[in-house]
Design a protein around this motif. Structure first.
Motif, short mmCIF file in Angstrom:
data_model
loop_
_atom_site.label_atom_id
_atom_site.label_comp_id
_atom_site.label_asym_id
_atom_site.label_seq_id
_atom_site.Cartn_x
_atom_site.Cartn_y
_atom_site.Cartn_z
N UNK A 48 4.05 -26.74 29.84
CA UNK A 48 4.64 -28.07 29.77
C UNK A 48 3.51 -29.07 29.86
N UNK A 49 3.48 -29.98 28.90
CA UNK A 49 2.39 -30.96 28.81
C UNK A 49 2.98 -32.34 28.54
N UNK A 50 2.18 -33.39 28.70
CA UNK A 50 2.69 -34.73 28.35
C UNK A 50 3.09 -34.79 26.87
N UNK A 51 4.19 -35.51 26.58
CA UNK A 51 4.63 -35.72 25.20
C UNK A 51 3.50 -36.41 24.44
N UNK A 52 3.10 -35.81 23.32
CA UNK A 52 1.95 -36.36 22.58
C UNK A 52 2.03 -35.89 21.13
N UNK A 53 1.34 -36.60 20.23
CA UNK A 53 1.34 -36.16 18.82
C UNK A 53 0.78 -34.74 18.68
N UNK A 54 1.26 -34.06 17.63
CA UNK A 54 0.73 -32.75 17.28
C UNK A 54 -0.40 -32.96 16.28
N UNK A 55 -1.47 -32.22 16.44
CA UNK A 55 -2.58 -32.28 15.50
C UNK A 55 -2.54 -31.02 14.65
N UNK A 56 -2.28 -31.18 13.33
CA UNK A 56 -2.12 -30.02 12.46
C UNK A 56 -2.99 -30.17 11.22
N UNK A 57 -3.57 -29.08 10.76
CA UNK A 57 -4.33 -29.09 9.52
C UNK A 57 -3.41 -29.53 8.38
N UNK A 58 -3.91 -30.32 7.43
CA UNK A 58 -3.06 -30.73 6.30
C UNK A 58 -2.53 -29.53 5.50
N UNK A 59 -3.20 -28.38 5.60
CA UNK A 59 -2.73 -27.19 4.88
C UNK A 59 -1.70 -26.39 5.69
N UNK A 60 -1.34 -26.87 6.88
CA UNK A 60 -0.38 -26.12 7.71
C UNK A 60 0.89 -25.80 6.91
N UNK A 61 1.32 -24.54 7.00
CA UNK A 61 2.41 -24.05 6.15
C UNK A 61 3.70 -24.87 6.22
N UNK A 62 4.01 -25.41 7.40
CA UNK A 62 5.28 -26.15 7.53
C UNK A 62 5.37 -27.32 6.55
N UNK A 63 4.24 -27.93 6.24
CA UNK A 63 4.23 -29.08 5.33
C UNK A 63 4.52 -28.67 3.88
N UNK A 64 4.17 -27.43 3.55
CA UNK A 64 4.22 -26.99 2.15
C UNK A 64 5.42 -26.09 1.87
N UNK A 65 5.65 -25.13 2.76
CA UNK A 65 6.66 -24.11 2.47
C UNK A 65 7.80 -24.10 3.48
N UNK A 66 7.85 -25.11 4.33
CA UNK A 66 9.04 -25.36 5.13
C UNK A 66 9.48 -24.25 6.06
N UNK A 67 8.55 -23.41 6.48
CA UNK A 67 8.92 -22.31 7.38
C UNK A 67 9.14 -22.92 8.77
N UNK A 68 10.38 -23.29 9.06
CA UNK A 68 10.69 -24.05 10.27
C UNK A 68 12.16 -23.84 10.62
N UNK A 69 12.43 -23.67 11.91
CA UNK A 69 13.80 -23.52 12.40
C UNK A 69 13.97 -24.41 13.63
N UNK A 70 15.22 -24.73 13.97
CA UNK A 70 15.40 -25.56 15.16
C UNK A 70 16.75 -25.30 15.80
N UNK A 71 16.94 -25.88 16.97
CA UNK A 71 18.21 -25.85 17.67
C UNK A 71 18.48 -27.22 18.26
N UNK A 72 19.71 -27.44 18.67
CA UNK A 72 20.08 -28.69 19.33
C UNK A 72 21.09 -28.38 20.41
N UNK A 73 20.81 -28.81 21.63
CA UNK A 73 21.76 -28.61 22.73
C UNK A 73 21.62 -29.79 23.69
#
Lengths: 355, 355
Positions: A48-73
């Motif tokens: 657990x860390x302070x809420x802060x921006x994520x630093x990601x390489x511009x080539x990170x897969x999530x930006x290109x191929x959408x490999x991402x899942x989530x939940x909401x509760x």
């Protein structure tokens, strides 16, 4: 306190927003939960860390191929000051179902549940207490490998963020107008409709935008094969009361298995109100409205809990439901479920988890 | 040099990778092109800056709802030292088609083309020259608004990154084995199949992974409605030569309109080889293989250009094509198209843009 995680407290706590004007998902708390995955090593470094921006390489897969899942509760603070999570085990189980469809490695559900509890404890003074408010919890996983080949990523980041949210309908449970979508499709069997993955929501934006321009609150999605059978409404499951019986589309391989959906089915069974999961065509709904047996309609989801539907627009036909007023069963279900969630109604189902 | 952009050069140029061992999309150059969108202001602050991580709020929409589109194109250095882009206008036109489907604001194609040219000029010494190598150009747009409502984002970032890439098949044009996918579906009419959006690729990972486990290089996608008609192969368009005629699936609303696809059709027409866009069923292919008229098969895409198919596995049937060898037309198309791209064959089509 847990020894499974490191907890780094913020040195710069934010000003909390006005509880009367929270909106949905606009404000975020002081901390977040993070955990990394590295191929060969598994999930590691839960923290657990302070809420802060994520630093990601511009080539990170999530930006290109959408490999991402989530939940909401959601977490609720009861009048007595207890903090309750609503069925978090169900959400984490579904996260792993989504992971499987998206070729993302399975998570340890018990560990992430502990992480969520610890995070909610850490930011407990952010949980709003005004009527209808709650703390929305958003766990999500993104592929972070910096490479452009189309393959499952060898690296991921699991993140949990928290957002104090207002009543979804600040003016109360007002039935909305819905457009039956006949051009765009949300999902099809064999696709990703059963997973809570980013691309499903991206695919829905255009139809939603067009519906709003025409004065509708949401779209009603038909199946992608025959464009005939009811699937979901907006990003919610959907229920209809026809001639005294509550019906909802059966889980057919393209519909998300909602936690609110299954809770509503259980409450109906508990109240001995007939409820059936089956295929429902838009023609059937129209005929029921013509012959006067379409008594109620509502969407179900974590954000709104129950969202009554007052009118359906299907091509050139308007289907008005219960004169545009909220139905008796819809209201009763809303009161029971939100009552269990916020501790005002006794939880005989074992759905609430105390933090 | 352009006055439309600011150019900030890196103070820490990276070591360039070995040209003989580049792989695909693993190495990135020293700079990137960025441009922001803000609702009410439009696209602004086009700039070239040192390649660096992106800093994004954990609530940024791209992580949750996948509102993201991309393109892929290539730059080549000719033997005479000229730098050529292959049909970048077509890619930017398609980026706007994807934008429209994903409710992302339109870009100024001419401006972004200038940005790409300026970026390629800035990193021109990264363009590899070994046989079969090129500089892969990846423009992409991501939704950056930090809010969890499911709505089109009011903020975006357009990014262009560059990757020196090797020959897609280092051992030459070796035909691959393909599995005909009968469970998972890539796209359906009314969905996002015609857009180059992140979620389509996420949806494909699971089938691809299962195909690889069984020894296949890719999957052949069938249509999502009848699971009968050929759509794409992996993330490529697909062509078959049947009884002297080249056929490819017609653009039906769920197939991506490939730039390589349309170039191949034009080259075939130019060479007066019969070519037809139409619906092709998997049964038809199987029957053609049985009666000996299925002569060649290949995928087309920016990364591999031409990827010959030697075998199709359809349920319990193996379809071997041209004894598993590359066909004469496939080879000729590869030689012509890569020749135009790298400047060894005269470009009579006006497809190459000098940087």
């Amino acid at each position: 306190m847990s020894s499974q995680f490191t907890v780094e407290k913020t040195q710069h706590p934010k000003t909390k927003p006005d509880q009367q004007n929270l909106g949905f998902g606009k404000h975020f708390t002081d901390h977040m939960f993070l955990m990394n995955y590295t191929a060969g090593e598994g999930w590691h470094d839960a923290r657990i860390v302070p809420y802060a921006p994520l630093s990601l390489d511009p080539a990170a897969m999530v930006f290109h191929y959408g490999q991402a899942v989530f939940e909401g509760l959601k977490a609720y603070k009861t009048e007595g000051g207890r903090v309750l999570l609503f069925r978090p085990d169900q959400n984490l189980e579904r996260l792993n179902i989504s992971n499987e469809r998206l070729s993302i490695p399975q998570i340890d559900e018990a560990l992430v549940l502990e992480g969520i509890k610890e995070l909610v404890r850490t930011d407990a003074d952010w949980i709003p207490t005004a009527e209808g408010t709650s703390l929305y919890i958003r766990p999500f996983i993104i592929a972070t490998d910096a490479a452009l080949g189309v393959h499952p990523s060898p690296q991921y980041l699991l993140i949990v963020i928290l957002s104090p949210v207002g009543a979804y309908y600040p003016e109360g449970l007002k039935p909305v107008k819905i457009n039956v979508e006949s051009e765009y499709v949300r999902a099809v069997r064999g696709g990703t409709g059963v997973a809570k993955t980013a691309g499903n929501y991206a695919a829905s934006l255009r139809a939603q935008e067009e519906a709003e321009k025409q004065g509708y609150a949401q779209v009603l999605w038909l199946d992608g094969v025959e464009k005939k059978y009811i699937e979901e409404v907006g990003s919610m499951n959907v229920f209809f009361k026809i001639n005294g019986e509550v019906v909802t589309p059966a889980l057919n391989g393209s519909i998300l298995s909602g936690v609110t959906r299954r809770s509503i089915i259980q409450i109906l069974q508990d109240k001995e109100i007939p409820v059936v999961e089956r295929r429902i065509s838009i023609e059937e709904l129209y005929e029921a409205s013509v012959n006067g047996t379409l008594e109620e309609a509502f969407g179900t989801g974590t954000a709104a809990v129950i969202s009554p539907i007052g009118e359906l627009n299907w091509e050139d036909k308007q289907i008005t439901i219960n004169k545009g007023e909220i139905g008796q069963v819809s209201q009763e279900l809303y009161d029971t479920l939100t009552g269990i969630q916020n501790g005002k109604v006794k939880d005989t189902f074992g759905w609430t988890f105390e933090v």
